[in-house]
Scaffold this motif. Structure first.
Motif, mmCIF file in Angstrom:
data_model
loop_
_atom_site.group_PDB
_atom_site.id
_atom_site.type_symbol
_atom_site.label_atom_id
_atom_site.label_comp_id
_atom_site.label_asym_id
_atom_site.label_seq_id
_atom_site.Cartn_x
_atom_site.Cartn_y
_atom_site.Cartn_z
ATOM 1 N N GLY A 225 10.954 28.299 -1.447
ATOM 2 C CA GLY A 225 10.599 28.594 -0.063
ATOM 3 C C GLY A 225 9.610 29.713 0.118
ATOM 4 N N ASP A 226 9.591 30.691 -0.824
ATOM 5 C CA ASP A 226 8.697 31.839 -0.630
ATOM 6 C C ASP A 226 7.341 31.657 -1.298
ATOM 7 N N THR A 238 19.637 12.040 -13.090
ATOM 8 C CA THR A 238 20.855 12.705 -12.651
ATOM 9 C C THR A 238 20.605 13.226 -11.240
ATOM 10 N N GLY A 239 21.603 13.715 -10.635
ATOM 11 C CA GLY A 239 21.431 14.212 -9.272
ATOM 12 C C GLY A 239 22.695 14.876 -8.795
ATOM 13 N N GLY A 240 22.671 15.258 -7.565
ATOM 14 C CA GLY A 240 23.809 15.960 -6.995
ATOM 15 C C GLY A 240 23.344 16.812 -5.840
ATOM 16 N N PRO A 241 24.268 17.468 -5.175
ATOM 17 C CA PRO A 241 23.915 18.260 -3.993
ATOM 18 C C PRO A 241 22.942 19.400 -4.285
ATOM 19 N N GLN A 242 23.037 20.011 -5.482
ATOM 20 C CA GLN A 242 22.112 21.112 -5.797
ATOM 21 C C GLN A 242 20.687 20.594 -5.967
ATOM 22 N N LEU A 246 17.260 21.379 -3.619
ATOM 23 C CA LEU A 246 15.947 21.801 -4.104
ATOM 24 C C LEU A 246 14.848 20.887 -3.573
ATOM 25 N N LEU A 247 15.110 19.588 -3.630
ATOM 26 C CA LEU A 247 14.108 18.634 -3.179
ATOM 27 C C LEU A 247 13.868 18.750 -1.673
ATOM 28 N N ASP A 248 14.920 19.030 -0.911
ATOM 29 C CA ASP A 248 14.765 19.199 0.535
ATOM 30 C C ASP A 248 13.893 20.410 0.855
ATOM 31 N N VAL A 249 14.152 21.517 0.180
ATOM 32 C CA VAL A 249 13.377 22.730 0.427
ATOM 33 C C VAL A 249 11.930 22.534 -0.031
ATOM 34 N N GLY A 254 6.221 21.858 1.461
ATOM 35 C CA GLY A 254 5.033 21.235 0.907
ATOM 36 C C GLY A 254 4.819 21.492 -0.574
ATOM 37 N N VAL A 255 5.902 21.726 -1.303
ATOM 38 C CA VAL A 255 5.807 21.946 -2.754
ATOM 39 C C VAL A 255 6.013 20.604 -3.458
#
Length: 287
Positions: A225-226, A238-242, A246-249, A254-255
């Motif tokens: 974010g910064d 693999t995947g999960g809430p964490q 990261l992908l949402d942020v 725009g990263v």
């Protein structure tokens, strides 16, 4: 599961006179390299070949042990990554197979703290593995040695092209920040001279499927974010809430986010698979 299968009674097949040269690879990453070198002179079986299958969660079965019992050449990643293959090979009673261990061939210390077992993302190691496959085929089938040697040279040249592409990325983007969910692609990222910002305890927790402390997760989200991170690279198998967080942020800020895998897609060669990754990485860093 492995211990149970080790106790199964699977008859060893005597294939010394059937004229079939058999190669068994723990994953289709190594199977693809072996097939490219052996062409139609060998029957290549990849134990894990489903792009949706997490190799760390693979459960072997009697069919796998049977394949290993008949193998002339076995290719494993090693370093604890696919221990089921060597365990079942031993249990099968096949002590004549030539075993190629990528981690051993790499020269890395598998006992070193923080060792990354995903050496199939290390192109110099894969060149060494390709040469070892060619040499093993020369021994197993000397009549076609010239063919194997030529095809090995071609694979090594393809891998050298990937190393050169890494160099091109390093020349323009060295020092760029990257956040990863798992250390799967770390050899490539470091070869491109990118700066891995990820706390090791975060990527280790994601890889092991354990909970990430909220404060640690937030610190990684802040790196995205910064503006510290120029790109996010995540394990798409693999995947999960964490990982989702990261992908949402990354999306919100725009990263670019690039997915990697531990198994080859069905419609790509190793060269195509890795070229696509490097091209996506180059484009993301050039934005």
């Amino acid at each position: 599961m492995v211990l149970a299968l080790a106790g199964c009674s699977v008859p060893q097949t005597d294939n010394a006179g059937d004229g079939v040269l058999r190669i068994v690879a723990s994953t289709n990453v190594y199977g693809a390299i072996a097939q490219e070198i052996a062409a139609d002179h060998a029957e290549v079986t990849s134990i894990i070949d489903d792009p949706q299958q997490d190799p760390h969660e693979f459960e072997a079965n009697g069919r796998v042990q049977l394949a290993l019992s008949r193998a002339d050449i076995v290719i494993v990643n090693g370093g604890g990554y696919d221990a089921f293959a060597t365990t079942l090979l031993t249990a099968s009673g096949n002590d004549a197979a030539r075993v190629l261990d990528a981690v051993e061939l790499s020269g890395y210390d598998a006992q070193a703290q923080g060792f990354n077992e995903h050496v199939f993302y290390d192109y110099p190691t894969m060149q060494t593995v390709a040469k070892a496959i060619g040499a093993a085929l020369d021994i197993a089938d000397p009549g076609n040695a010239t063919t194997y040697d030529g095809r090995t040279d071609a694979v090594v040249a393809e891998l050298q092209a990937l190393i050169q592409l890494e160099g091109s990325i390093a020349a323009t983007s060295a020092g760029a920040g990257v956040v990863i969910t798992e250390p799967v692609p770390l050899y490539v990222l470091l070869a491109c001279r990118l700066h891995d910002l990820t706390p090791p305890e975060f990527s280790a927790a994601i890889e092991e499927g354990t909970d990430v402390p909220p404060a640690l997760l937030q610190s990684v989200l802040n790196l995205i974010g910064d503006g510290s991170a120029d790109v996010v690279v995540y394990n798409a198998q693999t995947g999960g809430p964490q990982t989702d967080a990261l992908l949402d942020v990354a999306s919100e800020n725009g990263v670019p986010a690039i997915g990697v895998s531990e198994v080859l897609p069905h419609d790509e060669s190793y060269l195509e698979w890795q070229t696509r990754l490097l091209t996506e990485l180059q484009q993301a860093l050039a934005r």
